[in-house]
Scaffold this active site. Structure first.
Site, PDB file in Angstrom:
ATOM      1  N   CYS A 192      47.966  41.555  39.890  1.00 56.68           N
ATOM      2  CA  CYS A 192      47.228  41.456  38.638  1.00 56.68           C
ATOM      3  C   CYS A 192      47.245  42.733  37.818  1.00 56.68           C
ATOM      4  O   CYS A 192      47.265  42.685  36.589  1.00 56.68           O
ATOM      5  CB  CYS A 192      45.791  41.008  38.926  1.00 56.68           C
ATOM      6  SG  CYS A 192      45.725  39.346  39.660  1.00 56.68           S
ATOM      7  N   ASP A 239      38.723  37.359  37.887  1.00 59.70           N
ATOM      8  CA  ASP A 239      39.270  36.089  38.354  1.00 59.70           C
ATOM      9  C   ASP A 239      38.127  35.082  38.423  1.00 59.70           C
ATOM     10  O   ASP A 239      37.081  35.372  39.009  1.00 59.70           O
ATOM     11  CB  ASP A 239      39.881  36.283  39.760  1.00 59.70           C
ATOM     12  CG  ASP A 239      41.375  36.071  39.782  1.00 59.70           C
ATOM     13  OD1 ASP A 239      41.991  36.026  38.704  1.00 59.70           O
ATOM     14  OD2 ASP A 239      41.947  35.945  40.881  1.00 59.70           O
ATOM     15  N   LYS A 262      39.607  34.982  33.712  1.00 60.25           N
ATOM     16  CA  LYS A 262      40.958  34.422  33.730  1.00 60.25           C
ATOM     17  C   LYS A 262      41.110  33.500  34.937  1.00 60.25           C
ATOM     18  O   LYS A 262      40.300  33.525  35.861  1.00 60.25           O
ATOM     19  CB  LYS A 262      42.005  35.539  33.776  1.00 60.25           C
ATOM     20  CG  LYS A 262      41.937  36.435  35.007  1.00 60.25           C
ATOM     21  CD  LYS A 262      42.861  37.631  34.848  1.00 60.25           C
ATOM     22  CE  LYS A 262      42.869  38.545  36.056  1.00 60.25           C
ATOM     23  NZ  LYS A 262      43.499  37.961  37.255  1.00 60.25           N
ATOM     24  N   ASP A 276      39.933  43.067  38.006  1.00 61.90           N
ATOM     25  CA  ASP A 276      39.531  42.255  39.170  1.00 61.90           C
ATOM     26  C   ASP A 276      38.907  43.063  40.315  1.00 61.90           C
ATOM     27  O   ASP A 276      39.244  42.852  41.486  1.00 61.90           O
ATOM     28  CB  ASP A 276      40.737  41.475  39.695  1.00 61.90           C
ATOM     29  CG  ASP A 276      41.313  40.518  38.672  1.00 61.90           C
ATOM     30  OD1 ASP A 276      40.778  40.433  37.553  1.00 61.90           O
ATOM     31  OD2 ASP A 276      42.316  39.864  38.988  1.00 61.90           O
ATOM     32  N   HIS A 297      39.777  31.685  46.614  1.00 61.74           N
ATOM     33  CA  HIS A 297      39.152  32.978  46.306  1.00 61.74           C
ATOM     34  C   HIS A 297      38.595  32.986  44.896  1.00 61.74           C
ATOM     35  O   HIS A 297      39.050  32.256  44.021  1.00 61.74           O
ATOM     36  CB  HIS A 297      40.166  34.125  46.473  1.00 61.74           C
ATOM     37  CG  HIS A 297      41.285  34.091  45.474  1.00 61.74           C
ATOM     38  ND1 HIS A 297      42.390  33.271  45.620  1.00 61.74           N
ATOM     39  CD2 HIS A 297      41.460  34.757  44.306  1.00 61.74           C
ATOM     40  CE1 HIS A 297      43.202  33.438  44.593  1.00 61.74           C
ATOM     41  NE2 HIS A 297      42.659  34.322  43.773  1.00 61.74           N
ATOM     42  N   HIS A 313      38.132  31.210  39.146  1.00 63.88           N
ATOM     43  CA  HIS A 313      38.856  29.974  39.428  1.00 63.88           C
ATOM     44  C   HIS A 313      37.939  28.773  39.656  1.00 63.88           C
ATOM     45  O   HIS A 313      36.888  28.922  40.297  1.00 63.88           O
ATOM     46  CB  HIS A 313      39.708  30.150  40.693  1.00 63.88           C
ATOM     47  CG  HIS A 313      40.799  31.160  40.571  1.00 63.88           C
ATOM     48  ND1 HIS A 313      41.723  31.137  39.558  1.00 63.88           N
ATOM     49  CD2 HIS A 313      41.133  32.222  41.358  1.00 63.88           C
ATOM     50  CE1 HIS A 313      42.581  32.134  39.721  1.00 63.88           C
ATOM     51  NE2 HIS A 313      42.232  32.815  40.797  1.00 63.88           N
TER      52      HIS A 313
END
Length: 209
Positions: A153, A48, A108, A8, A83, A50
């Site tokens: 993470c 990341d 992810k 990340d 975020h 999302h």
């Protein structure tokens, strides 16, 4: 097969990002040096990624604020600022990172109903990302893990790597990582060490003095 996992290293977790880790961007030159001098056969990175309505966002819980504890899927959940929303600059890798060297990207956090700290599986440990199979198919036997953030993470990824890939040497590169909370970082390092993750520095990896 020696592999480097960059966790990340995204704009969202660096200065100016929506969930900035203190001095998060400081890991970028260390990561680039590891890529260039660490002798890796493979470099992979987690990202990341999302949806805008992810359930870990405080904005999805009326009356809640970021960094409060809430619930998600019936379990306790730290509520975060919005975020690393898919397709936004916040979700992009840091522009200074040598992304050309990255051979595989594992996204992810796409399931809005569960958070995903680890690059290997969701926090409920029910859904796997497939990264462990990918690495094992390539006969990775040494996996170095670093990035952002140590106490979330990175720790989760290192612990899952150790648990899901028996026989693989897993190492956490301390100076190529940054955390959110100093006490949390100390506890994370202790937890990783207790689980059999080796704690090293970039100099240990590259042989620099």
């Amino acid at each position: 097969m020696k592999c480097l996992l960059l966790v990340d290293i995204q704009n969202g977790f660096c200065s100016g990002g929506n969930l900035a880790v203190p001095n998060g961007e400081d890991v970028v030159p260390v990561a680039n040096r590891l890529i260039a001098e660490g002798g890796y056969d493979l470099v992979v990175a987690s990202q990341d990624w999302h949806p805008a309505d992810h359930g870990s966002f405080a904005s999805q819980h009326p009356g809640s604020h970021p960094f409060e504890m809430g619930t998600l899927g019936g379990k306790a959940q730290m509520l975060w600022p919005d975020h690393c929303v898919q397709g936004t600059r916040d979700a992009d890798f840091h522009p200074g990172l040598d992304v050309a060297a990255i051979g595989y990207v594992q996204r992810k956090g796409e399931n809005r109903a569960v958070d995903s700290y680890s690059a290997f599986r969701d926090n409920d440990q029910a859904a796997l990302t497939g990264l462990s199979d990918y690495l094992l198919e390539r006969r990775v036997d040494v996996l170095d893990v670093c990035g952002l953030a140590t106490d979330y993470c990175v720790k989760a990824s290192a612990l899952d790597a150790k648990a899901m890939m028996p026989g693989v040497t897993v190492r956490f590169i301390a100076d190529a990582s940054r955390g959110i909370d100093p006490a949390g970082v100390e506890a994370a390092i202790a937890e990783m060490s207790a689980a059999g993750v080796r704690i090293v520095t970039s100099a240990d990896v590259t042989g620099a003095n």
